[in-house]
Write a protein that holds these residues in place. Structure first.
Motif, short mmCIF file in Angstrom:
data_model
loop_
_atom_site.label_atom_id
_atom_site.label_comp_id
_atom_site.label_asym_id
_atom_site.label_seq_id
_atom_site.Cartn_x
_atom_site.Cartn_y
_atom_site.Cartn_z
N SER A 150 102.02 -12.79 59.23
CA SER A 150 102.13 -13.47 57.84
C SER A 150 103.59 -13.95 57.65
O SER A 150 104.59 -13.30 57.95
N GLY A 151 103.79 -15.13 57.08
CA GLY A 151 105.07 -15.49 56.70
C GLY A 151 105.70 -16.15 57.94
O GLY A 151 106.78 -16.70 57.84
N SER A 152 105.10 -15.98 59.08
CA SER A 152 105.72 -16.54 60.18
C SER A 152 105.12 -17.80 60.98
O SER A 152 104.10 -18.13 60.98
N THR A 184 98.18 -23.57 53.90
CA THR A 184 98.24 -22.32 53.41
C THR A 184 97.71 -21.95 52.12
O THR A 184 97.01 -22.83 51.63
N GLY A 188 103.15 -18.07 46.68
CA GLY A 188 104.55 -18.60 47.08
C GLY A 188 104.69 -19.75 46.24
O GLY A 188 103.77 -20.30 45.34
N GLY A 192 107.78 -24.01 49.37
CA GLY A 192 107.87 -23.17 50.65
C GLY A 192 106.55 -23.21 51.45
O GLY A 192 106.52 -22.83 52.65
N ASN A 193 105.53 -23.39 50.97
CA ASN A 193 104.18 -23.21 51.51
C ASN A 193 103.93 -24.64 52.33
O ASN A 193 103.52 -24.66 53.64
N LEU A 196 106.18 -24.05 55.53
CA LEU A 196 105.51 -23.09 56.27
C LEU A 196 104.21 -23.72 57.09
O LEU A 196 104.42 -23.62 58.11
N ARG A 242 94.23 -20.35 54.82
CA ARG A 242 95.43 -20.26 55.66
C ARG A 242 94.77 -20.39 56.91
O ARG A 242 94.12 -19.49 57.70
#
Length: 252
Positions: A150-152, A184, A188, A192-193, A196, A242
């Motif tokens: 998650s988030g990586s 994604t 958020g 940011g998405n 990512l 995602r």
């Protein structure tokens, strides 16, 4: 050479991005076009049959990697046979999707066979979707949860060997190109998405290159939360959104 750090994407001749039917020239999804999907677990028969049919090779196309294999064999007879076998098996699996391919049926059947044969042994094969597109391309739809924490944007060590198989197929067959698109959910911020998803697409592209795929044969994009395939109002929908899509395109 594409600058992956800037998210640039050129084809292998430095021209505009390659177009795949169902997506615009920048690989943004065209929602109205119907596509049909099957899971890799249903591809094993096609892979085995196709391998038997494509044993004879021709000279690789200009610009192809030395020693690569042509996709689809050497003759119209072979190509017709591959397309017919793929059509029968895929027709049973996905309601006749392969019969809609027309003249690209043989080429597409060979590409599905190559990818299916490479990935059928993966522990994640039942989680990876495979979609035929009308121009002969194949899309792999990979849940983000199996590739990343998650988030990586760091690829999970457990998934690396599956991605190695994709790299091996792109390397092995003459003229194949790949496009990686990260997505994604809406959790958020949009900025940011987008970052990512771009970082994840770049991470996949870098992994493929580290396994010997020529970077000029790859493109990468990050779409953030802009192209959901399910509602972001539920956990299940967010999990579907995602994802990373890898488009593998045969030579023209």
């Amino acid at each position: 050479m594409p600058d992956f750090n800037k998210g640039e994407s050129l084809d292998r001749k430095g021209k505009k991005p390659l177009n795949i039917i169902g997506y615009d020239s920048h690989f943004r999804l065209i929602p109205s076009l119907r596509r049909k999907t099957m899971h890799l677990g249903r591809v094993a028969t096609i892979a085995i049959t196709t391998v038997a049919l494509v044993g004879c090779q021709t000279a690789p196309p200009m610009g192809a990697t030395a020693g690569c294999k042509p996709l689809g064999g050497t003759s119209n007879v072979q190509n017709a046979a591959i397309g017919a076998v793929a059509g029968v098996v895929l027709g049973a699996a996905v309601g006749g999707a392969a019969t809609e391919r027309g003249s690209v049926g043989a080429r597409n059947g060979a590409l599905i066979g190559a990818l299916g044969g490479a990935l059928v042994g993966s522990q994640y094969n039942s989680m990876i979707g495979m979609t035929e597109l009308s121009d002969g391309s194949v899309r792999l739809n990979i849940p983000g949860s199996v590739m990343f924490r998650s988030g990586s944007a760091d690829i999970s060590p457990a998934f690396a060997s599956t991605l190695d198989s994709v790299a091996g197929t792109i390397r092995e067959y003459c003229g194949l190109t790949g496009t990686i698109v990260g997505h994604t959910d809406s959790t958020g911020t949009p900025e940011g998405n987008r970052k990512l998803s771009t970082d994840r697409a770049r991470s996949v592209a870098n992994h493929l290159m580290s396994r010997g795929v020529d970077g000029t044969r790859l493109q990468q994009f990050g779409r953030g939360q802009d192209e959901p395939v399910a509602s972001n109002a539920t956990d299940a929908g967010r999990a579907m959104n995602r994802r990373v899509e890898i488009f593998v395109r045969p030579p023209t």
